[in-house]
Scaffold this motif. Sequence first.
Motif, mmCIF file in Angstrom:
data_model
loop_
_atom_site.group_PDB
_atom_site.id
_atom_site.type_symbol
_atom_site.label_atom_id
_atom_site.label_comp_id
_atom_site.label_asym_id
_atom_site.label_seq_id
_atom_site.Cartn_x
_atom_site.Cartn_y
_atom_site.Cartn_z
ATOM 1 N N PHE A 82 0.832 -1.205 0.000
ATOM 2 C CA PHE A 82 0.000 0.000 0.000
ATOM 3 C C PHE A 82 0.866 1.256 0.000
ATOM 4 O O PHE A 82 0.644 2.177 -0.785
ATOM 5 N N VAL A 83 1.854 1.290 0.876
ATOM 6 C CA VAL A 83 2.730 2.464 0.948
ATOM 7 C C VAL A 83 3.441 2.675 -0.390
ATOM 8 O O VAL A 83 3.507 3.797 -0.906
ATOM 9 N N ALA A 84 3.961 1.583 -0.963
ATOM 10 C CA ALA A 84 4.662 1.696 -2.243
ATOM 11 C C ALA A 84 3.735 2.225 -3.341
ATOM 12 O O ALA A 84 4.160 2.975 -4.227
ATOM 13 N N SER A 85 2.457 1.842 -3.268
ATOM 14 C CA SER A 85 1.500 2.251 -4.303
ATOM 15 C C SER A 85 1.215 3.749 -4.291
ATOM 16 O O SER A 85 0.648 4.280 -5.251
ATOM 17 N N LEU A 86 1.600 4.427 -3.215
ATOM 18 C CA LEU A 86 1.317 5.857 -3.103
ATOM 19 C C LEU A 86 2.332 6.731 -3.829
ATOM 20 O O LEU A 86 2.156 7.947 -3.908
ATOM 21 N N TRP A 87 3.394 6.127 -4.350
ATOM 22 C CA TRP A 87 4.447 6.921 -4.975
ATOM 23 C C TRP A 87 3.930 7.840 -6.085
ATOM 24 O O TRP A 87 4.267 9.037 -6.100
ATOM 25 N N THR A 92 13.077 11.563 -1.012
ATOM 26 C CA THR A 92 12.317 11.782 0.227
ATOM 27 C C THR A 92 11.365 10.628 0.481
ATOM 28 O O THR A 92 11.262 10.125 1.609
ATOM 29 N N PHE A 93 10.664 10.193 -0.550
ATOM 30 C CA PHE A 93 9.708 9.085 -0.405
ATOM 31 C C PHE A 93 10.410 7.839 0.125
ATOM 32 O O PHE A 93 9.927 7.195 1.064
ATOM 33 N N GLU A 94 11.528 7.502 -0.462
ATOM 34 C CA GLU A 94 12.251 6.300 -0.045
ATOM 35 C C GLU A 94 12.790 6.460 1.378
ATOM 36 O O GLU A 94 12.718 5.531 2.196
ATOM 37 N N ILE A 150 8.393 17.181 5.138
ATOM 38 C CA ILE A 150 9.736 16.714 5.498
ATOM 39 C C ILE A 150 10.708 16.966 4.346
ATOM 40 O O ILE A 150 11.839 17.426 4.548
ATOM 41 N N GLY A 151 10.270 16.705 3.120
ATOM 42 C CA GLY A 151 11.121 16.924 1.957
ATOM 43 C C GLY A 151 11.509 18.376 1.771
ATOM 44 O O GLY A 151 12.591 18.685 1.264
ATOM 45 N N GLU A 152 10.637 19.284 2.213
ATOM 46 C CA GLU A 152 10.928 20.713 2.089
ATOM 47 C C GLU A 152 11.844 21.219 3.198
ATOM 48 O O GLU A 152 12.244 22.385 3.181
ATOM 49 N N GLY A 153 12.136 20.341 4.164
ATOM 50 C CA GLY A 153 13.091 20.699 5.199
ATOM 51 C C GLY A 153 12.537 21.485 6.367
ATOM 52 O O GLY A 153 13.305 22.007 7.187
#
Length: 405
Positions: free
Chosen positions: A27-32, A44-46, A169-172
């Motif tokens: 499920f989590v992987a499917s959200l990419w 960031t996703f990984e 989180i990706g935006e810091g």
Amino acid sequence: MVAAGIVLAAALLPDAAMAADAGFTRFVASLWPEAQQAGVSRATFESVTAGLEPDYKLPDLLLPGRPKTGAPSQAEFVQVPADYLKEARIEALAGHGRKLLSQYGPTLRAIEQRFGVPATVVLAIWGRETDYGRYRLPYDAIRVMATQAYVGRRKDQYRTEFILAMKIIGEGAVSRQGMRSSWAGATGLTQFLPSEYYKHGVDFDGDGKIDIWNSVPDALASAAQQLVNKGWKPGVRWAYEVRAPANADCTQGRPEVTKPIGQWLREGFVPARGERLNAAELAEPASLLQPEGIYGPAFLTTKNYFVIKEYNFSDLYVLFVGHLADRITNPEPFATPWAATKQLRTADVEAMQRGLTRLGFYDDKVDGKAGMLTRAALGAYQKSARLKLDCWPSDSVLRAIEAAR
């Protein structure tokens, strides 16, 4: 030996749990694709999802083979007002709030000038939500939102919140480890969901990022912006404590029953401490709130009362925040003491709501929360049954409703 131990431990896990966790990983992987479209980088996703596991102990989940778990009973809905609004707790928070009012004086004055929200109100929200930042939120926000997106009762909402949390989180703005939350995913000093962060967040300290986790100016300005976006009216108090006349009809205590404060006063309601209101205040529309029916304090609530209520949909929450805001600059407690010593259990309030629905007095949610609409419906039933009109849920009234045909 370690590898053998892992294999043995895995063999001892129920097949359903292992399958569920494998399903969670898929499920989590499917959200990419959705995350990518929202602006989350692959790195960031990984990084955020690496080793992520669900937390099946969270409330409000729909787990196969298990009973439905609802949200935990919030203190706002199961405690009598005297317990929720403990005087010692209010005074302790007010005392610390006075220190913060001085410490952050220039920032708070700037927030008040820009947004029109009193400094004491944003301080009170901070105090109620995280004890002015002294309370460490207990959950990993990413794990919470991913689990709720997978098996929660509000999957679609949390699917969005999970993706937006990764974006933050990706935006810091905050680290993966720094994003702590409540069981429901609210995060930061003033408790925002990620979607609220993007709707209302403000970089008030001017460092180029919106940091509601570590920057007091950003967190308090964001709380003020949220109130403004929900309709805050500058220069208007949240409520006025009043004394109700002996013949007051407590069934009027509904949000849709509004009158100018001056009209309420002409009908016999009196400011609790005898204060004189100016013309603008007398013209302000207000609703009647009697949290304990005819017992305990009564209030005339303005539009700003209901704006705060959108932060947390509970009358006691708004009373806490509003009263704490007042106490930061005025040491006086409520003029009328709380009277109730017992609150019906959630299941009993639900039974009362079902009974009132059956009898045609109530058409709102059956949620076990004795809010304004439930109390007004209860009062309407009491009037029709010629019982004592007090708009307060009790065992005796519940029995009468269950016996009524």
